[in-house]
Design a protein around this motif. Structure first.
Motif, mmCIF file in Angstrom:
data_model
loop_
_atom_site.group_PDB
_atom_site.id
_atom_site.type_symbol
_atom_site.label_atom_id
_atom_site.label_comp_id
_atom_site.label_asym_id
_atom_site.label_seq_id
_atom_site.Cartn_x
_atom_site.Cartn_y
_atom_site.Cartn_z
ATOM 1 N N ASN A 27 0.825 -1.212 0.000
ATOM 2 C CA ASN A 27 0.000 0.000 0.000
ATOM 3 C C ASN A 27 0.859 1.261 0.000
ATOM 4 O O ASN A 27 0.514 2.260 -0.646
ATOM 5 N N LEU A 28 1.963 1.224 0.735
ATOM 6 C CA LEU A 28 2.876 2.371 0.739
ATOM 7 C C LEU A 28 3.411 2.642 -0.663
ATOM 8 O O LEU A 28 3.512 3.793 -1.096
ATOM 9 N N LYS A 29 3.758 1.588 -1.373
ATOM 10 C CA LYS A 29 4.263 1.738 -2.734
ATOM 11 C C LYS A 29 3.201 2.337 -3.649
ATOM 12 O O LYS A 29 3.498 3.168 -4.522
ATOM 13 N N ILE A 30 1.947 1.929 -3.440
ATOM 14 C CA ILE A 30 0.850 2.470 -4.246
ATOM 15 C C ILE A 30 0.639 3.954 -3.956
ATOM 16 O O ILE A 30 0.460 4.766 -4.868
ATOM 17 N N VAL A 31 0.669 4.312 -2.676
ATOM 18 C CA VAL A 31 0.487 5.711 -2.281
ATOM 19 C C VAL A 31 1.577 6.584 -2.894
ATOM 20 O O VAL A 31 1.301 7.664 -3.434
ATOM 21 N N SER A 35 0.824 9.427 -5.905
ATOM 22 C CA SER A 35 0.865 10.819 -5.443
ATOM 23 C C SER A 35 1.241 11.744 -6.598
ATOM 24 O O SER A 35 2.024 11.369 -7.479
ATOM 25 N N ASP A 36 0.677 12.960 -6.579
ATOM 26 C CA ASP A 36 1.041 13.909 -7.630
ATOM 27 C C ASP A 36 2.453 14.430 -7.388
ATOM 28 O O ASP A 36 3.073 14.170 -6.354
ATOM 29 N N SER A 41 7.233 13.702 -2.849
ATOM 30 C CA SER A 41 8.363 13.740 -1.933
ATOM 31 C C SER A 41 7.915 13.574 -0.491
ATOM 32 O O SER A 41 8.552 12.860 0.300
ATOM 33 N N THR A 42 6.787 14.221 -0.150
ATOM 34 C CA THR A 42 6.247 14.086 1.210
ATOM 35 C C THR A 42 5.810 12.657 1.474
ATOM 36 O O THR A 42 6.036 12.114 2.571
#
Length: 215
Positions: A27-31, A35-36, A41-42
């Motif tokens: 899920n972290l990889k997907i987020v 992300s735009d 970076s955040t």
């Protein structure tokens, strides 16, 4: 935490310990990927401490579960490999080394001489210490303490110390660190590889009864 006594119980526990971490890292990889440009970076900066948390948490918990399993096999100290005996008699050894009292030294030696044929009682609580800073050195100490060879991990020690731990510490201390999203995905895949390998090593050690001296 319920006691782990059988191979099936340990396998189920390790599977559960790994599967939820696998899902969250995915899920972290997907987020990060979705992300735009402005927030990517955040997202990466937020994801790295979580990724480290899974590294530390899995190594600590899976090692503890393995110790719990060994503790439940009703073996004597003499039947165990030395690394496991330490978890049962470490306090006695420390007493022997530090004490200037002859009665304490004698009692300790009598314990070591006479009770090795008693059922092992390993100290599980707080036995595995990550020091909240699971570097390659700390990891190696944990693995060796439960009889897991570190040879297959040594090529990734630099990744653990520099790519994961150092970055996590920078971020945790409020310092700016720019990590590209592709670099994060590669790091996440490497950490998953390490976790999966450690899980397999523990499972193999149990199957082969490598915790026993006779193994």
């Amino acid at each position: 935490m319920s006691k782990i006594r059988t191979l099936d119980q340990l396998q189920t526990t390790l599977d559960g310990e790994f599967s939820w971490r696998l899902k969250e890292i995915a899920n972290l990889k997907i987020v990060v990927r979705s992300s735009d440009k402005l927030s990517k970076s955040t997202a990466v900066r937020a994801a790295i401490p979580l990724l480290y948390g899974h590294w530390e948490g899995f190594i600590k918990n899976s090692s503890t579960h393995y110790l719990d399993y060994v503790n439940g096999q009703s073996l004597t100290y003499r039947e165990l490999k030395s690394c496991f005996i330490v978890f049962g008699v470490k306090r006695k050894i420390n007493d022997l080394v530090s004490s200037k009292n002859s009665s304490v030294s004698i009692a300790t030696l009598e314990f070591l001489r006479d009770e090795l044929d008693e059922r092992a009682k390993l100290k599980i609580e707080s036995a595995i210490r990550t020091e909240f800073n699971l570097s390659s050195k700390v990891f190696a100490n944990i693995a060796e303490s439960i009889g897991i060879s570190t040879q297959g991990y040594e090529s990734r020690y630099h990744l653990i110390d520099e790519s994961l731990l150092k970055r996590r510490n920078y971020i945790a201390h409020g310092e700016y660190l720019d990590v590209d999203s592709e670099g994060f995905r590669e790091l996440a895949d490497e950490i998953l590889y390490l976790l999966r390998s450690y899980k397999t090593d523990i499972e193999n050690a149990v199957s082969l009864k490598e915790y026993k001296l006779s193994a």
